[in-house]
Design a protein around this motif. Sequence first.
Motif, mmCIF file in Angstrom:
data_model
loop_
_atom_site.group_PDB
_atom_site.id
_atom_site.type_symbol
_atom_site.label_atom_id
_atom_site.label_comp_id
_atom_site.label_asym_id
_atom_site.label_seq_id
_atom_site.Cartn_x
_atom_site.Cartn_y
_atom_site.Cartn_z
ATOM 1 N N ILE A 156 0.835 -1.196 0.000
ATOM 2 C CA ILE A 156 0.000 0.000 0.000
ATOM 3 C C ILE A 156 0.871 1.248 0.000
ATOM 4 O O ILE A 156 0.603 2.222 -0.721
ATOM 5 C CB ILE A 156 -0.939 -0.015 1.222
ATOM 6 C CG1 ILE A 156 -1.911 -1.195 1.112
ATOM 7 C CG2 ILE A 156 -1.700 1.302 1.343
ATOM 8 C CD1 ILE A 156 -2.724 -1.446 2.368
ATOM 9 N N PHE A 157 1.947 1.225 0.775
ATOM 10 C CA PHE A 157 2.860 2.362 0.849
ATOM 11 C C PHE A 157 3.502 2.631 -0.513
ATOM 12 O O PHE A 157 3.534 3.770 -0.984
ATOM 13 C CB PHE A 157 3.939 2.091 1.903
ATOM 14 C CG PHE A 157 4.965 3.187 2.023
ATOM 15 C CD1 PHE A 157 4.640 4.378 2.644
ATOM 16 C CD2 PHE A 157 6.247 3.026 1.518
ATOM 17 C CE1 PHE A 157 5.576 5.398 2.750
ATOM 18 C CE2 PHE A 157 7.191 4.024 1.620
ATOM 19 C CZ PHE A 157 6.860 5.228 2.239
ATOM 20 N N GLY A 158 4.020 1.581 -1.155
ATOM 21 C CA GLY A 158 4.635 1.751 -2.467
ATOM 22 C C GLY A 158 3.656 2.267 -3.496
ATOM 23 O O GLY A 158 3.973 3.156 -4.302
ATOM 24 N N GLY A 159 2.428 1.725 -3.487
ATOM 25 C CA GLY A 159 1.396 2.206 -4.408
ATOM 26 C C GLY A 159 1.028 3.650 -4.149
ATOM 27 O O GLY A 159 0.794 4.423 -5.091
ATOM 28 N N ALA A 160 0.981 4.047 -2.870
ATOM 29 C CA ALA A 160 0.662 5.434 -2.524
ATOM 30 C C ALA A 160 1.756 6.392 -2.977
ATOM 31 O O ALA A 160 1.474 7.492 -3.464
ATOM 32 C CB ALA A 160 0.438 5.551 -1.019
ATOM 33 N N VAL A 161 3.017 5.976 -2.817
ATOM 34 C CA VAL A 161 4.130 6.806 -3.289
ATOM 35 C C VAL A 161 4.033 7.002 -4.796
ATOM 36 O O VAL A 161 4.166 8.122 -5.312
ATOM 37 C CB VAL A 161 5.482 6.164 -2.922
ATOM 38 C CG1 VAL A 161 6.646 6.864 -3.637
ATOM 39 C CG2 VAL A 161 5.704 6.206 -1.410
ATOM 40 N N TYR A 162 3.770 5.923 -5.501
ATOM 41 C CA TYR A 162 3.691 5.980 -6.962
ATOM 42 C C TYR A 162 2.567 6.902 -7.427
ATOM 43 O O TYR A 162 2.780 7.802 -8.255
ATOM 44 C CB TYR A 162 3.488 4.573 -7.516
ATOM 45 C CG TYR A 162 3.254 4.510 -9.000
ATOM 46 C CD1 TYR A 162 4.192 5.022 -9.890
ATOM 47 C CD2 TYR A 162 2.093 3.935 -9.521
ATOM 48 C CE1 TYR A 162 3.979 4.970 -11.262
ATOM 49 C CE2 TYR A 162 1.880 3.881 -10.888
ATOM 50 C CZ TYR A 162 2.819 4.398 -11.750
ATOM 51 O OH TYR A 162 2.616 4.349 -13.101
ATOM 52 N N THR A 163 1.364 6.699 -6.914
ATOM 53 C CA THR A 163 0.229 7.505 -7.353
ATOM 54 C C THR A 163 0.370 8.965 -6.921
ATOM 55 O O THR A 163 -0.072 9.871 -7.643
ATOM 56 C CB THR A 163 -1.086 6.920 -6.813
ATOM 57 O OG1 THR A 163 -1.006 6.768 -5.381
ATOM 58 C CG2 THR A 163 -1.376 5.570 -7.442
ATOM 59 N N SER A 164 0.997 9.199 -5.771
ATOM 60 C CA SER A 164 1.210 10.583 -5.319
ATOM 61 C C SER A 164 2.160 11.318 -6.254
ATOM 62 O O SER A 164 1.937 12.489 -6.597
ATOM 63 C CB SER A 164 1.761 10.598 -3.890
ATOM 64 O OG SER A 164 0.829 10.041 -2.983
ATOM 65 N N LEU A 165 3.210 10.636 -6.674
ATOM 66 C CA LEU A 165 4.162 11.263 -7.592
ATOM 67 C C LEU A 165 3.524 11.520 -8.952
ATOM 68 O O LEU A 165 3.792 12.544 -9.589
ATOM 69 C CB LEU A 165 5.406 10.384 -7.739
ATOM 70 C CG LEU A 165 6.288 10.282 -6.487
ATOM 71 C CD1 LEU A 165 7.448 9.325 -6.724
ATOM 72 C CD2 LEU A 165 6.811 11.664 -6.088
ATOM 73 N N LEU A 166 2.669 10.591 -9.399
ATOM 74 C CA LEU A 166 1.950 10.832 -10.649
ATOM 75 C C LEU A 166 1.053 12.068 -10.532
ATOM 76 O O LEU A 166 0.956 12.871 -11.468
ATOM 77 C CB LEU A 166 1.094 9.615 -11.016
ATOM 78 C CG LEU A 166 1.820 8.356 -11.494
ATOM 79 C CD1 LEU A 166 0.799 7.258 -11.809
ATOM 80 C CD2 LEU A 166 2.684 8.634 -12.725
ATOM 81 N N ALA A 167 0.401 12.221 -9.375
ATOM 82 C CA ALA A 167 -0.470 13.372 -9.163
ATOM 83 C C ALA A 167 0.315 14.682 -9.169
ATOM 84 O O ALA A 167 -0.233 15.747 -9.489
ATOM 85 C CB ALA A 167 -1.229 13.214 -7.845
ATOM 86 N N LEU A 168 1.608 14.600 -8.814
ATOM 87 C CA LEU A 168 2.480 15.780 -8.832
ATOM 88 C C LEU A 168 3.122 15.989 -10.198
ATOM 89 O O LEU A 168 4.022 16.820 -10.345
ATOM 90 C CB LEU A 168 3.564 15.637 -7.760
ATOM 91 C CG LEU A 168 3.080 15.632 -6.303
ATOM 92 C CD1 LEU A 168 4.220 15.300 -5.354
ATOM 93 C CD2 LEU A 168 2.453 16.982 -5.953
ATOM 94 N N HIS A 169 2.675 15.181 -11.170
ATOM 95 C CA HIS A 169 3.138 15.289 -12.563
ATOM 96 C C HIS A 169 4.619 14.939 -12.728
ATOM 97 O O HIS A 169 5.287 15.471 -13.616
ATOM 98 C CB HIS A 169 2.869 16.694 -13.110
ATOM 99 C CG HIS A 169 1.429 17.113 -12.994
ATOM 100 N ND1 HIS A 169 0.423 16.511 -13.718
ATOM 101 C CD2 HIS A 169 0.825 18.043 -12.196
ATOM 102 C CE1 HIS A 169 -0.745 17.067 -13.398
ATOM 103 N NE2 HIS A 169 -0.533 17.988 -12.483
#
Length: 210
Positions: A156-169
């Motif tokens: 969950i942590f790794g997925g959250a890091v990934y999606t958060s970075l995508l949201a930051l473009h």
Amino acid sequence: MTDYFHWFDLLGIAVFAVSGTLAAWRNHMDGFGVIVLATVTAIGGGTLRDLILDVPVIWMNNNSYFFAIFAAAGATILLVRNRLTIPNNTLQIADAIGLAFFVIMGTQKALDHGTSTMVAIMLGTMSGVCGGMIRDVLCREIPMVFRGELYAFTCIFGGAVYTSLLALHIAPIYAMLAGMASLLLLRLAAIKWQLTIPVFSRNSQELNEP
């Protein structure tokens, strides 16, 4: 990016096949058992994810996944047969590397098919843990996801890091590598230092039955 996804997928498949082969070796299975365990470990989670997404299952029209499984299993068999000992945590490390690939790839595939971020992370986690769960059940062991050290939380942590970075473009390839690295490092730290999320105290009294 499609090429990156495909190669990361194959790497995840190969690493999980290695972990399945190591589990078969540890349980003294024959050649058929090795292939079965390597295969279900490698494609079990992705298969369930694709069925839930109602999309073609990843391996149905692509033999490269099976080539990766057989090559990884064969290489692992040769390594094991030519070594006197294998470190006890080798299976856990191989499993952690497989998680890093599969969780992020599963999260991205769910995003590609229009799921919300939270659902994508959950499906990515499922992609990572379900193959290992099937492997451990076939070996008659408690699945790693239910044992003491952090496991599903790292996904969950790794997925959250990934999606958060995508949201930051952030560029997808860098977000992907960061998500994989964060998941892998947290999982390896959990293995080394036995990090857990305690819920019940070991000293708590048993519930009184009516």
